[in-house]
Motif scaffolding. Structure first.
Motif, PDB file in Angstrom:
ATOM      1  N   GLY A 118      44.190 -34.687 -53.755  1.00 60.53           N
ATOM      2  CA  GLY A 118      43.999 -33.668 -52.731  1.00 60.53           C
ATOM      3  C   GLY A 118      44.880 -33.853 -51.513  1.00 60.53           C
ATOM      4  O   GLY A 118      44.689 -33.184 -50.489  1.00 60.53           O
ATOM      5  N   GLY A 120      47.673 -33.074 -49.448  1.00 59.71           N
ATOM      6  CA  GLY A 120      48.626 -31.975 -49.295  1.00 59.71           C
ATOM      7  C   GLY A 120      50.033 -32.416 -48.970  1.00 59.71           C
ATOM      8  O   GLY A 120      51.003 -31.887 -49.532  1.00 59.71           O
ATOM      9  N   TYR A 123      52.137 -33.418 -51.926  1.00 59.85           N
ATOM     10  CA  TYR A 123      52.753 -32.305 -52.660  1.00 59.85           C
ATOM     11  C   TYR A 123      53.992 -31.796 -51.933  1.00 59.85           C
ATOM     12  O   TYR A 123      54.968 -31.381 -52.561  1.00 59.85           O
ATOM     13  CB  TYR A 123      51.754 -31.163 -52.858  1.00 59.85           C
ATOM     14  CG  TYR A 123      50.670 -31.510 -53.833  1.00 59.85           C
ATOM     15  CD1 TYR A 123      50.905 -31.488 -55.206  1.00 59.85           C
ATOM     16  CD2 TYR A 123      49.402 -31.868 -53.386  1.00 59.85           C
ATOM     17  CE1 TYR A 123      49.902 -31.810 -56.104  1.00 59.85           C
ATOM     18  CE2 TYR A 123      48.392 -32.200 -54.278  1.00 59.85           C
ATOM     19  CZ  TYR A 123      48.647 -32.174 -55.638  1.00 59.85           C
ATOM     20  OH  TYR A 123      47.673 -32.506 -56.532  1.00 59.85           O
ATOM     21  N   GLU A 145      50.744 -26.053 -54.241  1.00 67.26           N
ATOM     22  CA  GLU A 145      49.697 -27.085 -54.201  1.00 67.26           C
ATOM     23  C   GLU A 145      49.584 -27.653 -52.782  1.00 67.26           C
ATOM     24  O   GLU A 145      48.482 -27.899 -52.289  1.00 67.26           O
ATOM     25  CB  GLU A 145      49.984 -28.211 -55.200  1.00 67.26           C
ATOM     26  CG  GLU A 145      49.711 -27.835 -56.631  1.00 67.26           C
ATOM     27  CD  GLU A 145      48.239 -27.529 -56.886  1.00 67.26           C
ATOM     28  OE1 GLU A 145      47.356 -28.289 -56.437  1.00 67.26           O
ATOM     29  OE2 GLU A 145      47.973 -26.507 -57.535  1.00 67.26           O
ATOM     30  N   ARG A 148      47.702 -25.156 -50.820  1.00 71.03           N
ATOM     31  CA  ARG A 148      46.298 -25.153 -51.241  1.00 71.03           C
ATOM     32  C   ARG A 148      45.529 -26.358 -50.690  1.00 71.03           C
ATOM     33  O   ARG A 148      44.344 -26.256 -50.398  1.00 71.03           O
ATOM     34  CB  ARG A 148      46.250 -25.147 -52.772  1.00 71.03           C
ATOM     35  CG  ARG A 148      44.954 -24.649 -53.349  1.00 71.03           C
ATOM     36  CD  ARG A 148      45.079 -24.322 -54.830  1.00 71.03           C
ATOM     37  NE  ARG A 148      45.269 -25.455 -55.695  1.00 71.03           N
ATOM     38  CZ  ARG A 148      44.296 -26.267 -56.088  1.00 71.03           C
ATOM     39  NH1 ARG A 148      43.078 -26.081 -55.679  1.00 71.03           N
ATOM     40  NH2 ARG A 148      44.557 -27.269 -56.894  1.00 71.03           N
ATOM     41  N   HIS A 149      46.225 -27.471 -50.517  1.00 67.17           N
ATOM     42  CA  HIS A 149      45.568 -28.698 -50.052  1.00 67.17           C
ATOM     43  C   HIS A 149      45.765 -28.959 -48.559  1.00 67.17           C
ATOM     44  O   HIS A 149      45.496 -30.056 -48.087  1.00 67.17           O
ATOM     45  CB  HIS A 149      46.044 -29.893 -50.875  1.00 67.17           C
ATOM     46  CG  HIS A 149      45.572 -29.854 -52.292  1.00 67.17           C
ATOM     47  ND1 HIS A 149      44.264 -30.065 -52.637  1.00 67.17           N
ATOM     48  CD2 HIS A 149      46.226 -29.605 -53.437  1.00 67.17           C
ATOM     49  CE1 HIS A 149      44.130 -29.964 -53.944  1.00 67.17           C
ATOM     50  NE2 HIS A 149      45.313 -29.668 -54.456  1.00 67.17           N
TER      51      HIS A 149
END
Length: 184
Positions: A118, A120, A123, A145, A148-149
């Protein structure tokens, strides 16, 4: 006033205490006094080589001083001290990118994300390595991603702009390669 002057008296009173050089070294690094920070951090690590966070700080200082080998050594030592100290993996990824070795950076970011799926910013770093490798589709997925995180939206937007420009630049070459009579 230098950060180290604030730390001298405690170090004189308790010279074997690892917190004196540690605190002074971290403070000097935070204030940008890199040449003063490095010897203090090295002394703190001589007193307590298990301090993965201090290894990371020393890696950052060496990186900022342009000593890529020294930075990599510090980050590797930080991982020996604590294999779960993911900030040292991120440091190794940064060194790899500075050396022009994006596949090594990608490997480190993948290790970070395997441990913290998770994360972020992991990523975001992964996307940067993928862009450097020319894997633009994978980079776009990694940026999504990151978004999203909860990675930093300005950093995501900057990378997305770069990715859009690189994709547009690559597209004409790909489009021409499928036409009859086009040069390979």
């Amino acid at each position: 006033m230098h950060a180290l002057s604030l730390e001298r008296r405690p170090a004189e009173v308790a010279p074997k205490d690892p917190t004196g050089p540690r605190v002074g070294g971290l403070r000097a690094a935070r204030w940008g006094e890199l040449e003063l920070s490095a010897p203090r951090l090295e002394e703190a690590l001589r007193r307590d080589p298990r301090a993965a966070d201090v290894w990371h700080a020393l890696g950052l200082v060496r990186l900022r001083l342009g000593d890529l080998d020294g930075a990599a050594g510090a980050y590797e030592s930080g991982l020996v001290a604590d294999p779960a100290a993911l900030e040292n993996r991120i440091g190794l990824a940064t060194v790899a990118l500075k050396r022009g070795r994006p596949s090594e950076a990608l490997r480190e970011y993948d290790r970070v994300l395997a441990a913290r799926p998770g994360f972020g910013d992991g990523y975001l770093g992964r996307a940067w390595a993928l862009i450097a490798l020319g894997r633009l589709g994978d980079a776009a997925e990694s940026l999504e991603e990151a978004r999203r995180h909860g990675a930093d939206s300005r950093s995501i937007d900057r990378q997305a702009e770069l990715l859009t420009a690189l994709t547009a630049k690559a597209r004409p070459a790909n489009e021409n390669s499928g036409k009859k009579g086009a040069n390979p």
